[in-house]
Design an enzyme around this catalytic site. Structure first.
Site, short mmCIF file in Angstrom:
data_model
loop_
_atom_site.label_atom_id
_atom_site.label_comp_id
_atom_site.label_asym_id
_atom_site.label_seq_id
_atom_site.Cartn_x
_atom_site.Cartn_y
_atom_site.Cartn_z
N LYS A 203 0.89 -1.20 0.23
CA LYS A 203 0.07 0.04 0.00
C LYS A 203 0.93 1.24 0.09
O LYS A 203 0.55 2.26 -0.64
CB LYS A 203 -0.83 -0.11 1.07
CG LYS A 203 -1.95 -1.19 1.01
CD LYS A 203 -2.97 -0.97 2.20
CE LYS A 203 -4.15 -1.92 2.01
NZ LYS A 203 -5.17 -1.82 3.45
N ASP B 104 -10.20 2.32 2.94
CA ASP B 104 -10.40 1.80 3.89
C ASP B 104 -11.23 2.50 4.78
O ASP B 104 -11.87 1.83 5.66
CB ASP B 104 -8.90 1.49 4.64
CG ASP B 104 -8.18 0.33 3.88
OD1 ASP B 104 -8.80 -0.47 3.49
OD2 ASP B 104 -6.86 0.38 3.81
#
Length: 278
Positions: free
Chosen positions: A65, A101
């Protein structure tokens, strides 16, 4: 036919293909979604050849990420603050990145516990890893007055608290139970309670009866923490919905239709979890 992917290392455990495959079929879209295992040293080469390989974009998971954030063009304020990207797509030939997220975490609680953030005075967050950063961001976004961040390594929690400012206070792990007094929300972002990991051993009797307890772990669906909360009569939200909701924006970017998180999708993924456990 549009192609998308999820990339990580390892990646065989990912249920993203199941989720996106369900939506492709449900919406009648000709497309594909696949798992791709890429070692960290090879991620940059992978990302720079996506267009040549015919991909519209994809999801990025551990441990890539942060690397995805560095490689993509990022306008998303969430991804910029977290310095992490979990969704990639192409826009006018440019590889773009965002982080879903936070949106996934908030949407899960909104769906399963409507009104949870009304008058959110004190939240307690366990763990100071990458997932914790997203949860802290979301809680601040929703107006939490005070967030107590508890981690086994206090220094790591202190560094994260400094990043987010005065609303976040770092505490040592042995202060966890005292911190629960007066809390409206308890969030576990650690791996404790996950399949194959030690349980999260915490005395929840300190929590008010009105508190909500949630765990981002979803294997098992009912973690030891959530089971303990239910025994105390506390409201709980499991972590599966976060996985489902965070997938929505990416699908819309790649395939041009916005899918919905439905009971049918949840049942499909839950059946897969149970089959793997068995």
């Amino acid at each position: 036919m549009k192609r998308a992917f999820v990339v990580g290392y390892p990646i065989s455990h990912s249920r993203s293909p199941l989720i996106h495959g369900f939506w492709l079929k449900e919406l009648g879209i000709q497309g594909s979604y696949e798992r791709i295992a890429v070692e960290p040293a090879a991620f940059q080469a992978f990302a720079t050849t996506l267009a040549d390989r015919g991909f519209a974009g994809g999801n990025v998971t551990v441990p890539h990420k942060e690397a995805a954030f560095r490689l993509a063009s990022v306008d998303d304020p969430v991804a910029r603050d977290l310095e992490a990207v979990n969704t990639l797509w192409f826009e006018d030939g440019v590889l773009k990145g965002m982080n879903t997220d936070v949106a996934g975490f908030l949407a899960n609680l909104d769906q399963e516990a409507p009104g949870w953030s009304d008058n959110l005075r004190r939240a307690v967050v366990l763990g100071a890893g990458g997932a914790s950063r997203a949860i802290l961001y979301g809680l601040i976004q929703r107006g939490a007055a005070e967030i107590l961040l508890i981690n086994r390594t206090l220094e790591r929690a202190e560094a994260l608290a400094r990043h987010f400012g005065s609303k976040v206070k770092a505490l040592a792990w042995d202060q966890a139970e005292t911190a629960l007094e007066g809390a409206d929300l308890l969030v576990n972002t650690t791996s404790l309670g996950m399949k194959g990991q030690p349980p999260l051993d915490l005395d929840l009797s300190h929590l008010p009866k009105s508190a909500l307890v949630t765990d981002i772990v979803y294997v098992p669906l009912e973690t030891p923490l959530l089971a303990a909360a239910r025994r105390f009569g506390l409201a709980t939200v499991d972590g599966l919905g976060m996985l489902l909701h965070q997938a929505v924006p990416g699908f819309e970017r790649w395939f041009g239709a916005r899918p919905e998180v439905t009971p049918q999708l949840r049942a499909l993924v839950l059946a897969d979890i149970e089959a793997q456990a068995g």
